[in-house]
Design a protein around this motif. Structure first.
Motif, PDB file in Angstrom:
ATOM      1  N   UNK A 205    -106.114 -39.775  39.333  1.00  0.00           N
ATOM      2  CA  UNK A 205    -106.104 -40.124  40.757  1.00  0.00           C
ATOM      3  C   UNK A 205    -106.167 -41.633  40.922  1.00  0.00           C
ATOM      4  N   UNK A 206    -105.448 -42.149  41.897  1.00  0.00           N
ATOM      5  CA  UNK A 206    -105.469 -43.575  42.208  1.00  0.00           C
ATOM      6  C   UNK A 206    -106.120 -43.779  43.564  1.00  0.00           C
ATOM      7  N   UNK A 221     -97.900 -36.436  43.704  1.00  0.00           N
ATOM      8  CA  UNK A 221     -98.767 -35.597  44.519  1.00  0.00           C
ATOM      9  C   UNK A 221     -98.900 -34.247  43.820  1.00  0.00           C
ATOM     10  N   UNK A 222    -100.027 -33.601  43.996  1.00  0.00           N
ATOM     11  CA  UNK A 222    -100.240 -32.300  43.363  1.00  0.00           C
ATOM     12  C   UNK A 222     -99.864 -31.204  44.335  1.00  0.00           C
ATOM     13  N   UNK A 223     -98.891 -30.392  43.933  1.00  0.00           N
ATOM     14  CA  UNK A 223     -98.436 -29.259  44.741  1.00  0.00           C
ATOM     15  C   UNK A 223     -98.712 -27.996  43.925  1.00  0.00           C
ATOM     16  N   UNK A 224     -99.723 -27.245  44.339  1.00  0.00           N
ATOM     17  CA  UNK A 224    -100.145 -26.088  43.543  1.00  0.00           C
ATOM     18  C   UNK A 224    -100.691 -26.575  42.220  1.00  0.00           C
ATOM     19  N   UNK A 225    -100.123 -26.100  41.114  1.00  0.00           N
ATOM     20  CA  UNK A 225    -100.550 -26.540  39.784  1.00  0.00           C
ATOM     21  C   UNK A 225     -99.640 -27.619  39.210  1.00  0.00           C
ATOM     22  N   UNK A 226     -98.670 -28.069  40.007  1.00  0.00           N
ATOM     23  CA  UNK A 226     -97.676 -29.024  39.519  1.00  0.00           C
ATOM     24  C   UNK A 226     -97.846 -30.395  40.170  1.00  0.00           C
ATOM     25  N   UNK A 229     -93.228 -36.176  42.159  1.00  0.00           N
ATOM     26  CA  UNK A 229     -93.147 -37.553  42.618  1.00  0.00           C
ATOM     27  C   UNK A 229     -93.244 -37.612  44.143  1.00  0.00           C
ATOM     28  N   UNK A 230     -94.029 -38.532  44.618  1.00  0.00           N
ATOM     29  CA  UNK A 230     -94.199 -38.684  46.064  1.00  0.00           C
ATOM     30  C   UNK A 230     -92.985 -39.375  46.677  1.00  0.00           C
ATOM     31  N   UNK A 231     -92.618 -38.936  47.871  1.00  0.00           N
ATOM     32  CA  UNK A 231     -91.529 -39.589  48.622  1.00  0.00           C
ATOM     33  C   UNK A 231     -92.070 -40.438  49.765  1.00  0.00           C
ATOM     34  N   UNK A 232     -93.400 -40.521  49.865  1.00  0.00           N
ATOM     35  CA  UNK A 232     -94.013 -41.307  50.939  1.00  0.00           C
ATOM     36  C   UNK A 232     -93.725 -42.793  50.732  1.00  0.00           C
ATOM     37  N   UNK A 240    -104.155 -37.172  48.247  1.00  0.00           N
ATOM     38  CA  UNK A 240    -104.604 -37.792  47.003  1.00  0.00           C
ATOM     39  C   UNK A 240    -103.374 -38.051  46.153  1.00  0.00           C
ATOM     40  N   UNK A 241    -103.231 -39.285  45.692  1.00  0.00           N
ATOM     41  CA  UNK A 241    -102.094 -39.666  44.857  1.00  0.00           C
ATOM     42  C   UNK A 241    -102.543 -39.813  43.404  1.00  0.00           C
ATOM     43  N   UNK A 242    -101.590 -39.593  42.504  1.00  0.00           N
ATOM     44  CA  UNK A 242    -101.899 -39.641  41.082  1.00  0.00           C
ATOM     45  C   UNK A 242    -100.873 -40.502  40.356  1.00  0.00           C
TER      46      UNK A 242
END
Length: 267
Positions: A205-206, A221-226, A229-232, A240-242
Motif C-alpha cells: 500500500x502507498x 487497485x485491489x479488485x476482489x483478490x486481484x 492498474x489504476x486508471x485514476x 487504497x492504492x498499491x
C-alpha cells in the motif's frame, strides 16, 4: 469460578510430523542453506539431566542441587538428504563414492507437528520445532533380503546437542512455536526464513497525496483478490492504492534464537 474439564474446543492433542528441514552449519557458524528432508518419520525428543543431588546439614535435608539439563533426540527416516552425509560421518571421495568414519558435522533441524482439538480436528494448528547444535552418533543399518512381507529400511540416529545463546535466558538447543498462540503475520516471516521464498511480485500500500497521478505512477487497485492498474488521474481518497514490488528468491536458513525473538517482538 469453578474449574471445568473437557470443555468443547479445549480437548487438545498433537500428532504427526512433516516439513522436516536439515540445516548443515557452514564455516561462518550459520545454519544455511536448508534442504528438505523427505521421508522423515519421527523425531523423539529426549531431554536428560536436571537430576537432583541432595545436600544435608544440621541432620536435615538442606537443599537440592540440580545438574544441567541437556537436549537429545532420536531421528528416524526412510531416507535422508545428500547434505546429511557429512553430518553422519561420511564424505564423498569422488562422484558417487562415499567413505565413512569421517568428522561429523554439526546441523540444525526444523519440523512441524500438528495440533488438533475436538472441534477442528487436525486443522486446529501446528507447532514448529527448531533444534540447534545437533550432532549424531554412528547408527546401525540393517539390510535384509526381499521376502513375502517387504518393508523399507528405517534409518535411525541418536542426536546430542550443544545449546546456543538465547537473549535474556539460559542457552538452549530447542525452540517450539505454537501457531495457535503467536501472531500469524510474524509466523509467516519466520516460515519464509525457514523454508525460503521464490522470486515473484508483491503489492504494498502507498500513501498518496492529492497532487499525485495514480495512473502515471503505475499504481494498482485491489479488485476482489486481484490487483489491476489504476486508471485514476487524481487521487481518490476513498481508495487504497498499491505499488508492485519485485521479490527476490531467498534461500532457507535456520535463524538463531536471537533472530527468532526479534521476529516475534516486532510491532
Amino acid at each position: 469460578m469453578r474449574l471445568q474439564w473437557d470443555e468443547t474446543g479445549k480437548r487438545i492433542y498433537e500428532t504427526g510430523i512433516e516439513k522436516g528441514v536439515l540445516y548443515p552449519i557452514n564455516a561462518q557458524g550459520e545454519y544455511k542453506p536448508g534442504v528438505a528432508w523427505n521421508g522423515l518419520t519421527s523425531v523423539s525428543e529426549s531431554p536428560s539431566g536436571a537430576e537432583a543431588t541432595a545436600l544435608y546439614a544440621d541432620d536435615i535435608k538442606y537443599l537440592n542441587l540440580y545438574s544441567a539439563e541437556e537436549f537429545g533426540a532420536t531421528i528416524e527416516a526412510y531416507t535422508y538428504p545428500d547434505e546429511f552425509a557429512e553430518c553422519d560421518g561420511s564424505k564423498e571421495l569422488a562422484t558417487g563414492v562415499v567413505v565413512g568414519q569421517q568428522a561429523r558435522k554439526t546441523f540444525g533441524l526444523a519440523y512441524k507437528t500438528l495440533v488438533g482439538n475436538d472441534v477442528d480436528g487436525q486443522d486446529h494448528g501446528y507447532k514448529l520445532h527448531l533444534i540447534y547444535g545437533a550432532m549424531c552418533s554412528p547408527s546401525q543399518k540393517q539390510y535384509q533380503t526381499v521376502n513375502d512381507s517387504p518393508s523399507a529400511i528405517t534409518f535411525s540416529w541418536e542426536v546430542k546437542t550443544t545449546p546456543v545463546t538465547v537473549p535474556g535466558m539460559k542457552p538452549t538447543a530447542s525452540i517450539t512455536i505454537d501457531s495457535t498462540k503467536v501472531d500469524a503475520a510474524k509466523l509467516t516471516v519466520l516460515e519464509n526464513k525457514l523454508y525460503g521464498t521464490d522470486a515473484g511480485t508483491s503489492y504494498e500500500a502507498v500513501t498518496p497525496v492529492g497532487s499525485e497521478n495514480p495512473s502515471s505512477e503505475g499504481w494498482y487497485e485491489k479488485v476482489g483478490d486481484n490487483y489491476v492498474l489504476s486508471t485514476d488521474t487524481t487521487v481518490d481518497s476513498s481508495k487504497t492504492y498499491y505499488k508492485q514490488v519485485t521479490v527476490t528468491a531467498e534461500d532457507p536458513y535456520l535463524p538463531l534464537p536471537s533472530e527468532v525473538a526479534s521476529i516475534f517482538a516486532q510491532g
